[in-house]
Design a protein around this motif. Structure first.
Motif, mmCIF file in Angstrom:
data_model
loop_
_atom_site.group_PDB
_atom_site.id
_atom_site.type_symbol
_atom_site.label_atom_id
_atom_site.label_comp_id
_atom_site.label_asym_id
_atom_site.label_seq_id
_atom_site.Cartn_x
_atom_site.Cartn_y
_atom_site.Cartn_z
ATOM 1 N N ILE A 26 0.820 -1.199 0.000
ATOM 2 C CA ILE A 26 0.000 0.000 0.000
ATOM 3 C C ILE A 26 0.857 1.254 0.000
ATOM 4 N N SER A 27 2.052 1.187 0.575
ATOM 5 C CA SER A 27 2.851 2.392 0.770
ATOM 6 C C SER A 27 3.205 3.079 -0.532
ATOM 7 N N LYS A 28 3.243 2.338 -1.635
ATOM 8 C CA LYS A 28 3.615 2.959 -2.898
ATOM 9 C C LYS A 28 2.572 3.963 -3.366
ATOM 10 N N PHE A 29 1.332 3.849 -2.827
ATOM 11 C CA PHE A 29 0.309 4.809 -3.194
ATOM 12 C C PHE A 29 0.367 6.060 -2.324
ATOM 13 N N MET A 30 1.148 6.031 -1.237
ATOM 14 C CA MET A 30 1.028 7.017 -0.182
ATOM 15 C C MET A 30 2.245 7.920 -0.109
ATOM 16 N N LEU A 39 -15.341 12.293 4.812
ATOM 17 C CA LEU A 39 -15.465 11.563 3.559
ATOM 18 C C LEU A 39 -15.289 10.077 3.829
ATOM 19 N N GLY A 40 -16.057 9.267 3.131
ATOM 20 C CA GLY A 40 -15.913 7.820 3.248
ATOM 21 C C GLY A 40 -16.063 7.147 1.900
ATOM 22 N N VAL A 41 -15.354 6.030 1.711
ATOM 23 C CA VAL A 41 -15.372 5.309 0.436
ATOM 24 C C VAL A 41 -15.481 3.809 0.699
ATOM 25 N N VAL A 42 -16.285 3.146 -0.101
ATOM 26 C CA VAL A 42 -16.409 1.688 -0.099
ATOM 27 C C VAL A 42 -16.188 1.209 -1.526
ATOM 28 N N ASP A 57 -6.155 0.537 -4.606
ATOM 29 C CA ASP A 57 -5.751 1.798 -5.218
ATOM 30 C C ASP A 57 -6.949 2.669 -5.568
ATOM 31 N N ILE A 58 -8.057 2.044 -5.961
ATOM 32 C CA ILE A 58 -9.263 2.809 -6.264
ATOM 33 C C ILE A 58 -9.775 3.506 -5.006
ATOM 34 N N GLY A 59 -9.797 2.776 -3.884
ATOM 35 C CA GLY A 59 -10.263 3.369 -2.632
ATOM 36 C C GLY A 59 -9.433 4.563 -2.210
ATOM 37 N N PHE A 60 -8.107 4.398 -2.205
ATOM 38 C CA PHE A 60 -7.237 5.511 -1.828
ATOM 39 C C PHE A 60 -7.377 6.682 -2.800
ATOM 40 N N HIS A 61 -7.476 6.388 -4.077
ATOM 41 C CA HIS A 61 -7.570 7.444 -5.084
ATOM 42 C C HIS A 61 -8.859 8.244 -4.935
ATOM 43 N N LEU A 115 -10.552 8.745 -2.157
ATOM 44 C CA LEU A 115 -10.463 9.613 -0.979
ATOM 45 C C LEU A 115 -9.523 10.779 -1.231
ATOM 46 N N ASN A 116 -8.531 10.590 -2.089
ATOM 47 C CA ASN A 116 -7.644 11.682 -2.477
ATOM 48 C C ASN A 116 -7.140 11.435 -3.893
ATOM 49 N N PRO A 117 -7.637 12.182 -4.875
ATOM 50 C CA PRO A 117 -7.255 11.943 -6.266
ATOM 51 C C PRO A 117 -5.775 12.119 -6.553
ATOM 52 N N ASN A 118 -5.014 12.731 -5.628
ATOM 53 C CA ASN A 118 -3.572 12.829 -5.824
ATOM 54 C C ASN A 118 -2.886 11.477 -5.653
ATOM 55 N N VAL A 119 -3.539 10.564 -4.976
ATOM 56 C CA VAL A 119 -2.981 9.216 -4.834
ATOM 57 C C VAL A 119 -3.250 8.477 -6.139
ATOM 58 N N PRO A 120 -2.220 8.038 -6.849
ATOM 59 C CA PRO A 120 -2.427 7.504 -8.202
ATOM 60 C C PRO A 120 -3.065 6.133 -8.200
ATOM 61 N N LEU A 121 -3.764 5.859 -9.272
ATOM 62 C CA LEU A 121 -4.242 4.504 -9.507
ATOM 63 C C LEU A 121 -3.057 3.619 -9.865
ATOM 64 N N ALA A 122 -3.158 2.357 -9.512
ATOM 65 C CA ALA A 122 -2.082 1.424 -9.824
ATOM 66 C C ALA A 122 -1.975 1.239 -11.332
ATOM 67 N N ASN A 123 -0.776 1.086 -11.799
ATOM 68 C CA ASN A 123 -0.553 0.796 -13.211
ATOM 69 C C ASN A 123 -0.389 -0.709 -13.361
ATOM 70 N N PRO A 124 -1.404 -1.380 -13.877
ATOM 71 C CA PRO A 124 -1.264 -2.832 -14.017
ATOM 72 C C PRO A 124 -0.138 -3.183 -14.963
#
Length: 472
Positions: A14-18, A336-339, A349-353, A355-364
């Motif tokens: 998870i840390s790579k998103f943060m 704010l809350g996300v499910v 990655d979708i959940g973190f993104h 809550l904060n769009p600056n957190v990138p989506l994972a690149n598969p």
């Protein structure tokens, strides 16, 4: 085994998103942008059959859904679709703990042994006992899984684990370090905590969840036992190849991952955490974030993982079973809350993104170019050795048929009790036992007995190998 990687999280992954330097409050993306994310994840990246996103914010709640209940099923997912939520169950278990502390039925420092039969020897180290707090924060010293979890059915790994098995393991286990000294994620610890709280309350885990949480919060679609209505709305779980897989059952370690729920129910759950609705559980919910222990590169409260930066905190947890992935998180300050609920691939990655769009989506990882295959001619009589039915998963059978000198494969799936026939595709020989398909990057290797008759096959797809035994 795959189940060892599920029902939990990886702080490192998870840390790579943060990135703390970019984590700043921004508006939650709109419905169109969210839908585009889901379309890419499902139609282009083939990561799930259906995904449902729920958002709660000061101006209300909304649900964005895309996809279907199962691969090949025309029914679409929505806010009332039921998913296994896996380790998000642990948040409910820790809420039970916080509520029982608030009611003065237990304390966080109570030793776990206090709520076990006297015949069970709970492990200790250097005179220190494992407490309820240690179990909730994954600092008990117990391993991720008990060593006596025998896989009678690898497709449903927890189903046969009994209370006697649990007590036997605890009585014979030696702790590698002092309780409370170090974080190590433990499904065993989460399941044990649920067992202890139910033992203290004189009931079973599912009844305790219903009495203390889901009924008071009006969450009719959250539980373990599926009602007839929930069964009709239950999504089908899928593996990485989008083949249907079995649901998971947790008769003993229910507190680790047994719950099923919907996006609408989980938004109701978050409403109280975010103080949008009043509930007697509010003090217990607030107490869950008052506890802080180190957890890798982040921290953990009671059940919730906590990420802090720039005066902002995100409480979150994810989950995974054999065929489902889930993510739930909230920001108390921004309210704010996300499910995010999926019937196959990961959605952290979708959940973190969201809550904060600056957190990138994972690149598969881009799919590798299909291997070049060369068709060869083999004796058509050999094809008779391979015809028959092969069990890929409990819900998916591959049927191999011959038409003259041509060989074909076709999937037969069970979806919500109905048989679904998948498209037939031709197999081309590149060896006497090795075949490939031109319509997709699929290869099949047949394993044969002494007389040349196939006893099983291996489906090679997307870098994975799926063995399938021949059916009688």
């Amino acid at each position: 085994m795959a189940f060892g990687l599920l029902l939990g999280h990886s702080v490192e992954s998870i840390s790579k998103f943060m990135n703390p330097n970019i984590f700043q409050p921004l508006p939650v993306p709109g419905a169109d942008e969210i839908r585009e994310i889901l379309v890419r994840r499902i139609d282009e990246q083939k990561q799930a059959a259906g995904i449902v996103v729920g958002i709660i914010e000061p101006n209300g709640r909304r649900v964005v859904a895309y996809g279907t209940l199962a691969n090949g099923d025309p029914r679409t997912v929505d806010g009332d679709t039921i998913f296994e939520i896996g380790s998000v169950t642990k948040v409910f278990t820790s809420l039970l703990l916080a509520d029982m502390v608030d009611r003065k039925e237990v304390t966080l420092d109570d030793p776990a042994a206090k709520y076990l039969p006297e015949t069970v020897k709970m492990p200790e180290r250097n005179g220190k006992s494992i407490t309820l707090l240690d179990l909730s924060t994954h600092t008990s010293g117990l391993p991720r899984l008990p060593s006596n979890l025998k896989l009678k059915d690898p497709h449903n790994p927890y189903a046969d684990y009994s209370v006697d098995n649990l007590y036997q393991f605890l009585s014979g286990y030696t702790l590698p370090r002092d309780p409370g000294s170090e974080f190590e994620y433990s499904n065993l610890g989460g399941g044990l905590l649920g067992h202890l709280l139910a033992y203290r309350a004189g009931t079973d885990y599912e009844s305790l969840i219903g009495t203390r949480i889901t009924r008071p919060l009006s969450m009719p679609d959250t539980g373990i036992t599926l009602s007839s209505s929930m069964k009709q709305r239950m999504a089908i779980g899928h593996n990485a190849m989008l083949a249907p897989v079995s649901n998971w059952d947790f008769p003993t370690l229910a507190g680790a991952g047994a719950l099923r729920s919907s996006a609408n129910d989980m938004l109701t759950f978050l409403e109280t955490f975010l103080c949008y609705k009043e509930s007697p559980l509010e003090p217990a919910m607030q107490a869950m974030l008052a506890v802080r222990r180190p957890a890798g590169q982040t921290k953990i409260g009671l059940g919730w993982l906590i990420y802090s930066t720039d005066g902002r905190e995100i409480a979150w947890h994810n989950g995974g079973t054999g065929g489902f992935r889930s993510w739930v998180g909230y920001d108390p300050k921004e309210r704010l809350g996300v499910v995010v609920l999926s019937n196959a691939g990961g959605v952290d990655d979708i959940g973190f993104h969201l809550l904060n769009p600056n957190v990138p989506l994972a690149n598969p990882v881009p799919p590798k170019a299909p291997k070049q295959h060369t068709e060869i001619h083999i004796d058509p009589q050999l094809l008779d050795n391979y015809t028959g039915r092969y069990q890929l998963t409990p819900n998916l059978i591959f049927e191999i048929t011959r038409d003259g000198d041509r060989l074909f494969a076709q999937g037969l799936a069970q979806v919500t009790g109905q048989s679904v026939v998948l498209p037939k595709f031709e197999l081309f020989a590149e060896g006497e036992k090795n075949f490939f398909a031109r319509v997709a990057d699929n290869q099949i290797t047949f394993e044969t007995g002494p007389e040349g008759r196939a006893t099983s096959l291996i489906l090679h797809r997307a870098g994975s190998d799926m063995p399938a035994a021949r059916l009688p």
